[in-house]
Write a protein that holds these residues in place. Sequence first.
Motif, PDB file in Angstrom:
ATOM      1  N   ALA A   1      62.678  -0.343  64.575  1.00 43.37           N
ATOM      2  CA  ALA A   1      62.049  -1.042  63.455  1.00 43.37           C
ATOM      3  C   ALA A   1      61.860  -0.099  62.274  1.00 43.37           C
ATOM      4  O   ALA A   1      62.120  -0.458  61.120  1.00 43.37           O
ATOM      5  CB  ALA A   1      60.714  -1.630  63.900  1.00 43.37           C
ATOM      6  N   ASP A   2      61.408   1.121  62.541  1.00 39.98           N
ATOM      7  CA  ASP A   2      61.203   2.112  61.484  1.00 39.98           C
ATOM      8  C   ASP A   2      62.513   2.431  60.766  1.00 39.98           C
ATOM      9  O   ASP A   2      62.522   2.703  59.554  1.00 39.98           O
ATOM     10  CB  ASP A   2      60.630   3.409  62.058  1.00 39.98           C
ATOM     11  CG  ASP A   2      59.201   3.260  62.544  1.00 39.98           C
ATOM     12  OD1 ASP A   2      58.558   2.251  62.190  1.00 39.98           O
ATOM     13  OD2 ASP A   2      58.730   4.149  63.273  1.00 39.98           O
ATOM     14  N   ALA A   3      63.627   2.430  61.524  1.00 40.90           N
ATOM     15  CA  ALA A   3      64.931   2.766  60.946  1.00 40.90           C
ATOM     16  C   ALA A   3      65.518   1.620  60.141  1.00 40.90           C
ATOM     17  O   ALA A   3      66.584   1.778  59.529  1.00 40.90           O
ATOM     18  CB  ALA A   3      65.898   3.168  62.060  1.00 40.90           C
ATOM     19  N   GLY A   4      64.844   0.470  60.143  1.00 43.08           N
ATOM     20  CA  GLY A   4      65.315  -0.659  59.358  1.00 43.08           C
ATOM     21  C   GLY A   4      66.407  -1.474  60.012  1.00 43.08           C
ATOM     22  O   GLY A   4      67.087  -2.263  59.337  1.00 43.08           O
ATOM     23  N   LEU A   5      66.567  -1.335  61.317  1.00 42.55           N
ATOM     24  CA  LEU A   5      67.582  -2.115  62.018  1.00 42.55           C
ATOM     25  C   LEU A   5      67.193  -3.587  62.079  1.00 42.55           C
ATOM     26  O   LEU A   5      66.009  -3.927  62.146  1.00 42.55           O
ATOM     27  CB  LEU A   5      67.765  -1.588  63.442  1.00 42.55           C
ATOM     28  CG  LEU A   5      68.456  -0.230  63.594  1.00 42.55           C
ATOM     29  CD1 LEU A   5      68.361   0.242  65.040  1.00 42.55           C
ATOM     30  CD2 LEU A   5      69.922  -0.305  63.165  1.00 42.55           C
TER      31      LEU A   5
END
Length: 255
Positions: A24-28
Amino acid sequence: MYDYHVHSSYSDGEFLEGMVEAAADAGLDGVGFADHCNVSEREHLKRYKKRFGFNLDLTYERRRDAIEELREEYDLRIFDAVEVDYHPADEAEIRAFLAEADFDYAVGSVHEVEEANVHWDYFADRTDEQQRAAVDEYFDRVVALVESGLFDVAAHLDIVERNPALRGYATSDHYEAVAAALADSKTVPELNAGRIQADYGEFHPGPDFLSVLAEHDVSVTVGSDAHSPRELRERVPILSDGLDAAPLDVVELSV
């Protein structure tokens, strides 16, 4: 962007929720847990399985329950997948297990030749002829994996390049054989970032192999092969840049 090849503590990665949070943090938009699984009845692999504890065939339902809970908490798609070690001798066991477990998708990989993991130093003591023969055996097995029709994704197609003792023996003939099999198959290879930050420093497949896949109009999917939240966060932007530069199309899995 989807990352279809991530590991958790259900094989040799870190805790499931930490990996989801990193995704989620990586924007996936989606992350797929393809934990290692070996269902072979061959004795040496049953022995390794006990020693290393890759038991997803026994624990996948528990992991599935956890994934269902995490799907309610996080705003991204979370896939319930598996990475199965492939050998032609194990096709019956693999087929039965995949039919029973009914994962969102299945990743197939070849990690072993001569009953030795291709990562091991075992191959450093082989002669030049033996090392070349090991690489031939590896690519023959990758072709068989694709032709088996068992898998949605073929993982790290040239993983032998990770081993310095086997690096450099792959040929255009090897690449052509794999690409031709993929062109006639529903199995999709992945652009894998598992050693992009290590000494090897390349994606799997490497540039020459990618060019051959492109000549055969073979598309790829995406896998960070991350085993920790840090690896996942670091590899996603690298994969994004690699996809922009790749000479072929990227596809989403039909799941």
